[in-house]
Design a protein around this motif. Structure first.
Motif, PDB file in Angstrom:
ATOM      1  N   LEU A  54       0.859  -1.177   0.000  1.00  0.00           N
ATOM      2  CA  LEU A  54       0.000   0.000   0.000  1.00  0.00           C
ATOM      3  C   LEU A  54       0.899   1.233   0.000  1.00  0.00           C
ATOM      4  N   SER A  55       0.573   2.201  -0.833  1.00  0.00           N
ATOM      5  CA  SER A  55       1.448   3.364  -0.985  1.00  0.00           C
ATOM      6  C   SER A  55       1.025   4.491  -0.057  1.00  0.00           C
ATOM      7  N   SER A  56       2.000   5.306   0.305  1.00  0.00           N
ATOM      8  CA  SER A  56       1.748   6.503   1.097  1.00  0.00           C
ATOM      9  C   SER A  56       2.479   7.666   0.443  1.00  0.00           C
ATOM     10  N   SER A  57       1.940   8.858   0.644  1.00  0.00           N
ATOM     11  CA  SER A  57       2.523  10.038   0.006  1.00  0.00           C
ATOM     12  C   SER A  57       2.141  11.279   0.798  1.00  0.00           C
ATOM     13  N   LYS A  58       2.744  12.389   0.425  1.00  0.00           N
ATOM     14  CA  LYS A  58       2.403  13.679   1.014  1.00  0.00           C
ATOM     15  C   LYS A  58       2.851  14.775   0.073  1.00  0.00           C
ATOM     16  N   PRO A  59       2.224  15.946   0.162  1.00  0.00           N
ATOM     17  CA  PRO A  59       2.680  17.071  -0.651  1.00  0.00           C
ATOM     18  C   PRO A  59       3.966  17.655  -0.085  1.00  0.00           C
ATOM     19  N   ASP A  60       4.512  18.651  -0.793  1.00  0.00           N
ATOM     20  CA  ASP A  60       5.742  19.302  -0.351  1.00  0.00           C
ATOM     21  C   ASP A  60       5.416  20.289   0.767  1.00  0.00           C
ATOM     22  N   ALA A  61       5.114  19.730   1.929  1.00  0.00           N
ATOM     23  CA  ALA A  61       4.789  20.514   3.111  1.00  0.00           C
ATOM     24  C   ALA A  61       5.180  19.702   4.334  1.00  0.00           C
ATOM     25  N   PHE A  62       5.360  20.380   5.455  1.00  0.00           N
ATOM     26  CA  PHE A  62       5.698  19.705   6.705  1.00  0.00           C
ATOM     27  C   PHE A  62       4.396  19.244   7.345  1.00  0.00           C
ATOM     28  N   ILE A  63       4.226  17.931   7.463  1.00  0.00           N
ATOM     29  CA  ILE A  63       2.966  17.352   7.947  1.00  0.00           C
ATOM     30  C   ILE A  63       3.097  16.994   9.425  1.00  0.00           C
ATOM     31  N   ILE A  64       2.214  17.575  10.233  1.00  0.00           N
ATOM     32  CA  ILE A  64       2.160  17.253  11.657  1.00  0.00           C
ATOM     33  C   ILE A  64       0.830  16.570  11.937  1.00  0.00           C
ATOM     34  N   VAL A  65       0.877  15.361  12.460  1.00  0.00           N
ATOM     35  CA  VAL A  65      -0.333  14.628  12.823  1.00  0.00           C
ATOM     36  C   VAL A  65      -0.548  14.754  14.323  1.00  0.00           C
TER      37      VAL A  65
END
Length: 343
Positions: free
Chosen positions: A41-52
């Motif tokens: 299963l793939s995961s991705s994110k945009p060019d931003a700092f992601i805080i969960v």
């Protein structure tokens, strides 16, 4: 709180009857995590700092005040920040949806509406987290994205994980549906930091074996605000002086936390009324006379409330040491954005 929830936190013996379902839950969740780790299963994110900002247990632990505090912190440093939410409790059908001033809480959910009202930052709801995050980057050019909940949504890659826990801790320490846990207690050792909301003895025993940084959170309230006219604000002392008799109302994950907070400020309700988290209010749910509720409930009650409805805005205060850790984790390009603006 439902009978099952009460059993989780009171150590009821009969939850052992749910052991087969808990084993099934463990198998499925473990398989899902393995699929993400192995690349099936793939995961991705945009060019931003992601805080969960999430938790390992079900129910509200105080994440929303943390999200608001972080959004304000980034705003003060001129860093473009947005908030991503599933929009739980809302009935929107088209995604991604950018929360605007005219959106009612029943459409977008109470928490996204509250966050948008309090911060003014872009708030996007989307059950598909990767799509919502990409929208925040593409449309609003966000450099930092705060993901409200979603610790277990591994399709969205993240740069910083923050768990918020209240004094209920992990209950009986069992996985759903035998206990309140979405993931095992081992998960606490994999996040970047833990925020302790109303730290208590039950938390302490669990967290003694956790090696990640832990920070206390205090909640500050100074004023009461009219639900029907937000420009009408009085101090807590004035409310106490004017309204010796009132009903306390809370439709949050832990209503008793709100009631206890009122008592700590010498606001002693004549009656306490609680509803399930994300309750969809009707006019008959609102008691007559003076009512003091949470801000999360106020965003849903505004269209059906009456002139004696008040809410208590709460601000989360986090220690400087937490913000120091967060700032160190930020990539250099985002730090440069701050310095370029002379902050």
């Amino acid at each position: 709180m439902s009978k099952l929830s009460q059993a989780w936190y009171k150590g009821a013996w009969w939850v052992w009857g749910l052991l087969p379902l808990a084993i099934l839950f463990w198998l499925l969740s473990s398989l899902r995590r393995w699929c993400y780790r192995s690349g099936i299963l793939s995961s991705s994110k945009p060019d931003a700092f992601i805080i969960v900002i999430g938790n390992i247990s079900v129910g509200g632990n105080g994440k929303t005040p943390v999200v608001i505090a972080l959004a304000n912190w980034f705003q003060q440093r001129n860093i473009r920040v947005g908030v991503l939410s599933r929009g739980y409790g809302g009935n929107a059908t088209s995604f991604p949806h950018s929360v605007n001033a005219t959106d009612p809480a029943y459409l977008v959910g109470d928490e996204p509406k509250l966050i948008a009202n309090r911060t003014g930052v872009p708030v996007v709801i989307d059950p598909t987290r990767t799509r919502g995050a990409a929208y925040l980057k593409d449309k609003f050019n966000c450099d930092v994205i705060l993901c409200d909940d979603g610790l277990q949504h591994y399709a969205l890659k993240r740069d910083f994980e923050l768990v918020v826990m209240d004094n209920r801790g992990v209950g009986n320490g069992k996985l759903l549906p035998m206990g309140p846990l979405r993931e095992g207690q081992w998960r606490l050792n994999t996040v970047d930091a833990i925020i302790l909301n109303n730290h208590g003895e039950r938390q302490a025993g669990i967290l003694n074996s956790v090696s990640v940084p832990q920070y206390p959170m205090s909640l500050l309230a100074q004023n009461c605000v009219s639900v029907m006219d937000s420009s009408h604000i009085i101090s807590i002392d004035k409310f106490r002086e004017d309204y010796a008799r009132f009903t306390a109302l809370a439709g949050i994950g832990a209503p008793e936390r709100f009631f206890n907070y009122l008592a700590q400020h010498n606001l002693h309700a004549q009656k306490k009324v609680s509803f399930n988290d994300h309750h969809s209010f009707e006019r008959a749910d609102i008691p007559n006379g003076v009512v003091l509720m949470t801000e999360k409930d106020a965003v849903k009650v505004k269209s059906i409330g009456h002139d004696q409805c008040w809410y208590l805005p709460i601000v989360a205060q986090l220690p400087d040491s937490f913000y120091l850790q967060l700032e160190k984790a930020l990539p250099q390009p985002i730090k440069q954005l701050r310095s370029q603006d002379g902050v």
